[in-house]
Design a protein around this motif. Structure first.
Motif, PDB file in Angstrom:
ATOM      1  N   MET A  33       9.678  24.908-110.286  1.00  0.00           N
ATOM      2  CA  MET A  33      11.052  25.171-109.845  1.00  0.00           C
ATOM      3  C   MET A  33      11.495  24.224-108.741  1.00  0.00           C
ATOM      4  O   MET A  33      12.665  23.874-108.655  1.00  0.00           O
ATOM      5  N   ASN A  34      10.547  23.834-107.880  1.00  0.00           N
ATOM      6  CA  ASN A  34      10.878  22.990-106.740  1.00  0.00           C
ATOM      7  C   ASN A  34       9.756  21.966-106.546  1.00  0.00           C
ATOM      8  O   ASN A  34       8.894  22.142-105.695  1.00  0.00           O
ATOM      9  N   PRO A  35       9.769  20.897-107.360  1.00  0.00           N
ATOM     10  CA  PRO A  35       8.679  19.920-107.274  1.00  0.00           C
ATOM     11  C   PRO A  35       8.606  19.253-105.887  1.00  0.00           C
ATOM     12  O   PRO A  35       9.592  18.715-105.400  1.00  0.00           O
ATOM     13  N   SER A  36       7.467  19.371-105.268  1.00  0.00           N
ATOM     14  CA  SER A  36       7.209  18.704-103.996  1.00  0.00           C
ATOM     15  C   SER A  36       5.713  18.463-103.889  1.00  0.00           C
ATOM     16  O   SER A  36       4.916  19.092-104.581  1.00  0.00           O
ATOM     17  N   LYS A  37       5.355  17.543-103.020  1.00  0.00           N
ATOM     18  CA  LYS A  37       3.931  17.234-102.838  1.00  0.00           C
ATOM     19  C   LYS A  37       3.171  18.436-102.277  1.00  0.00           C
ATOM     20  O   LYS A  37       2.021  18.665-102.625  1.00  0.00           O
ATOM     21  N   ARG A  38       3.823  19.203-101.403  1.00  0.00           N
ATOM     22  CA  ARG A  38       3.159  20.379-100.818  1.00  0.00           C
ATOM     23  C   ARG A  38       2.814  21.412-101.885  1.00  0.00           C
ATOM     24  O   ARG A  38       1.702  21.930-101.930  1.00  0.00           O
ATOM     25  N   LEU A  39       3.800  21.717-102.735  1.00  0.00           N
ATOM     26  CA  LEU A  39       3.559  22.719-103.777  1.00  0.00           C
ATOM     27  C   LEU A  39       2.601  22.201-104.847  1.00  0.00           C
ATOM     28  O   LEU A  39       1.812  22.974-105.409  1.00  0.00           O
ATOM     29  N   GLU A  40       2.648  20.902-105.098  1.00  0.00           N
ATOM     30  CA  GLU A  40       1.699  20.323-106.040  1.00  0.00           C
ATOM     31  C   GLU A  40       0.270  20.458-105.506  1.00  0.00           C
ATOM     32  O   GLU A  40      -0.643  20.852-106.236  1.00  0.00           O
ATOM     33  N   SER A  41       0.079  20.158-104.232  1.00  0.00           N
ATOM     34  CA  SER A  41      -1.253  20.284-103.620  1.00  0.00           C
ATOM     35  C   SER A  41      -1.711  21.735-103.613  1.00  0.00           C
ATOM     36  O   SER A  41      -2.890  22.015-103.853  1.00  0.00           O
ATOM     37  N   ALA A  42      -0.790  22.651-103.340  1.00  0.00           N
ATOM     38  CA  ALA A  42      -1.147  24.072-103.340  1.00  0.00           C
ATOM     39  C   ALA A  42      -1.564  24.520-104.733  1.00  0.00           C
ATOM     40  O   ALA A  42      -2.562  25.232-104.898  1.00  0.00           O
ATOM     41  N   PHE A  43      -0.825  24.088-105.753  1.00  0.00           N
ATOM     42  CA  PHE A  43      -1.171  24.447-107.124  1.00  0.00           C
ATOM     43  C   PHE A  43      -2.551  23.917-107.492  1.00  0.00           C
ATOM     44  O   PHE A  43      -3.393  24.642-108.045  1.00  0.00           O
ATOM     45  N   ILE A  44      -2.823  22.659-107.174  1.00  0.00           N
ATOM     46  CA  ILE A  44      -4.124  22.067-107.481  1.00  0.00           C
ATOM     47  C   ILE A  44      -5.228  22.821-106.730  1.00  0.00           C
ATOM     48  O   ILE A  44      -6.293  23.102-107.282  1.00  0.00           O
ATOM     49  N   GLY A  45      -4.959  23.166-105.477  1.00  0.00           N
ATOM     50  CA  GLY A  45      -5.938  23.916-104.696  1.00  0.00           C
ATOM     51  C   GLY A  45      -6.257  25.263-105.311  1.00  0.00           C
ATOM     52  O   GLY A  45      -7.431  25.631-105.457  1.00  0.00           O
ATOM     53  N   PHE A  46      -5.228  26.004-105.701  1.00  0.00           N
ATOM     54  CA  PHE A  46      -5.466  27.310-106.315  1.00  0.00           C
ATOM     55  C   PHE A  46      -6.158  27.172-107.670  1.00  0.00           C
ATOM     56  O   PHE A  46      -6.982  28.015-108.042  1.00  0.00           O
ATOM     57  N   ALA A  47      -5.840  26.104-108.405  1.00  0.00           N
ATOM     58  CA  ALA A  47      -6.508  25.892-109.696  1.00  0.00           C
ATOM     59  C   ALA A  47      -8.006  25.670-109.486  1.00  0.00           C
ATOM     60  O   ALA A  47      -8.838  26.235-110.212  1.00  0.00           O
ATOM     61  N   VAL A  75     -18.585  23.025-105.403  1.00  0.00           N
ATOM     62  CA  VAL A  75     -17.687  21.865-105.376  1.00  0.00           C
ATOM     63  C   VAL A  75     -16.223  22.252-105.619  1.00  0.00           C
ATOM     64  O   VAL A  75     -15.338  21.796-104.881  1.00  0.00           O
ATOM     65  N   PRO A  76     -15.894  23.103-106.623  1.00  0.00           N
ATOM     66  CA  PRO A  76     -14.485  23.476-106.794  1.00  0.00           C
ATOM     67  C   PRO A  76     -13.894  24.190-105.570  1.00  0.00           C
ATOM     68  O   PRO A  76     -12.714  24.023-105.263  1.00  0.00           O
ATOM     69  N   PHE A  77     -14.707  24.959-104.845  1.00  0.00           N
ATOM     70  CA  PHE A  77     -14.210  25.610-103.637  1.00  0.00           C
ATOM     71  C   PHE A  77     -13.880  24.570-102.564  1.00  0.00           C
ATOM     72  O   PHE A  77     -12.870  24.683-101.864  1.00  0.00           O
ATOM     73  N   ILE A  78     -14.731  23.553-102.437  1.00  0.00           N
ATOM     74  CA  ILE A  78     -14.479  22.507-101.446  1.00  0.00           C
ATOM     75  C   ILE A  78     -13.183  21.769-101.776  1.00  0.00           C
ATOM     76  O   ILE A  78     -12.328  21.569-100.899  1.00  0.00           O
ATOM     77  N   VAL A  79     -13.017  21.377-103.039  1.00  0.00           N
ATOM     78  CA  VAL A  79     -11.799  20.679-103.448  1.00  0.00           C
ATOM     79  C   VAL A  79     -10.587  21.594-103.285  1.00  0.00           C
ATOM     80  O   VAL A  79      -9.535  21.181-102.771  1.00  0.00           O
ATOM     81  N   GLY A  80     -10.713  22.846-103.715  1.00  0.00           N
ATOM     82  CA  GLY A  80      -9.594  23.787-103.638  1.00  0.00           C
ATOM     83  C   GLY A  80      -9.134  24.040-102.220  1.00  0.00           C
ATOM     84  O   GLY A  80      -7.936  23.959-101.919  1.00  0.00           O
ATOM     85  N   PHE A  81     -10.070  24.329-101.319  1.00  0.00           N
ATOM     86  CA  PHE A  81      -9.677  24.568 -99.936  1.00  0.00           C
ATOM     87  C   PHE A  81      -9.166  23.287 -99.286  1.00  0.00           C
ATOM     88  O   PHE A  81      -8.265  23.329 -98.444  1.00  0.00           O
ATOM     89  N   LEU A  84      -5.570  22.960-100.381  1.00  0.00           N
ATOM     90  CA  LEU A  84      -4.727  23.916 -99.657  1.00  0.00           C
ATOM     91  C   LEU A  84      -4.494  23.456 -98.224  1.00  0.00           C
ATOM     92  O   LEU A  84      -3.384  23.555 -97.696  1.00  0.00           O
ATOM     93  N   TYR A  85      -5.545  22.956 -97.594  1.00  0.00           N
ATOM     94  CA  TYR A  85      -5.429  22.408 -96.246  1.00  0.00           C
ATOM     95  C   TYR A  85      -4.407  21.271 -96.234  1.00  0.00           C
ATOM     96  O   TYR A  85      -3.528  21.202 -95.377  1.00  0.00           O
TER      97      TYR A  85
END
Length: 90
Positions: A33-47, A75-81, A84-85
Motif C-alpha cells: 500500500m505504501n512502498p518505502s525502504k522502511r516497510l520493505e526492510s520490515a517485511f523482509i525481517g518478518f519473513a 541464521v534466519p533470526f539474525i537476518v530477520g532481527f 527489523l533493526y
C-alpha cells in the motif's frame, strides 16, 4: 502425561508460527500500500523471522539434531532481527 505435553508444545509452536506468518502478511500488505525502504526492510525481517520459527519447530521434532541444524535455524533470526533493526533506523 508426557505425550500430552508434547502435543501441547506442538500446538504452541504452531500458534507462534501462525502469529509470525500473520505479521509477515500484514507487513507485506503495508509495504504494497505504501512502498518505502522502511516497510520493505520490515517485511523482509518478518519473513526471515517466520522462516526461523518454522525451522525451530522442525528441528525441535528431531530426536538428536546436529549442531549444523541449530546454526541453520539461528541464521534466519539474525537476518530477520537485523532487517527489523535496519527498518527502524532508516
Amino acid at each position: 502425561m508426557n505425550e500430552l505435553l508434547e502435543v501441547l508444545l506442538m500446538l504452541l509452536q504452531m500458534v507462534v508460527f501462525a502469529l509470525a506468518l500473520g505479521l509477515t502478511l500484514i507487513s507485506f500488505q503495508s509495504y504494497r500500500m505504501n512502498p518505502s525502504k522502511r516497510l520493505e526492510s520490515a517485511f523482509i525481517g518478518f519473513a526471515f523471522l517466520s522462516m526461523g520459527v518454522g525451522l525451530t519447530t522442525i528441528v525441535s521434532q528431531l530426536s538428536e539434531p546436529l549442531t549444523a541444524f541449530y546454526i541453520a535455524e539461528t541464521v534466519p533470526f539474525i537476518v530477520g532481527f537485523g532487517m527489523l533493526y535496519l527498518s527502524l533506523y532508516r
